[in-house]
Design a protein around this motif. Structure first.
Motif: not given
Length: 142
Positions: A103-116
């Motif tokens: 889940l943290l990895y998914i959040d990292m990807r979301l952060r890199m995509g500017g979603i979070i």
């Protein structure tokens, strides 16, 4: 401090408390029962909640959805529930720890995509680190 940060930090307290109790060889609490089972059930609740957060993020994404958080969050939720029902608590906690890292990895990807936001990701990183450390300590103590 944003409410999400406060709630995330407060949500880590049962992990810390359980790890402390198990490390001190306090295995049962009056009325509440087994500390390991309390930790396991709380871990399940929090992991499923975090999967639900990703479900919500999926639904809020406009347009192209490169990563299907809806499917991933549901698969992880059902997997954790089944594992909770059939394996010993230490194995469950190890798998849950793995799910928290996913889940943290998914959040990292979301952060890199500017979603979070950067602040939300920092909070997730801090709390996940604390939770995973507490789970490792608890697994060792069980």
């Amino acid at each position: 401090m944003p409410m999400t940060t406060r709630l995330a930090l407060l949500g880590a307290i049962p992990f810390i408390f359980s790890a402390l109790l198990l490390s001190l060889d306090i295995l049962n609490l009056p009325v509440l029962g087994s500390v390991a089972n309390l930790l396991g059930s709380y871990t399940l609740v929090i992991a499923v909640f975090m999967c639900g957060v990703h479900w919500g993020q999926y639904l809020q994404q406009a347009g192209d959805r490169a990563s299907n958080l809806l499917i991933i969050s549901n698969v992880l939720t059902v997997l954790l529930w089944i594992v909770w029902l059939i394996v010993p608590i230490d194995i469950f906690l190890m798998l849950a720890l793995t799910v928290f890292l996913i889940l943290l990895y998914i959040d990292m990807r979301l952060r890199m995509g500017g979603i979070i936001s950067k602040n939300y990701f920092r909070t997730r990183l801090l709390v996940t680190t604390v939770v995973c450390a507490c789970l490792l300590l608890s697994i060792y103590a069980i």
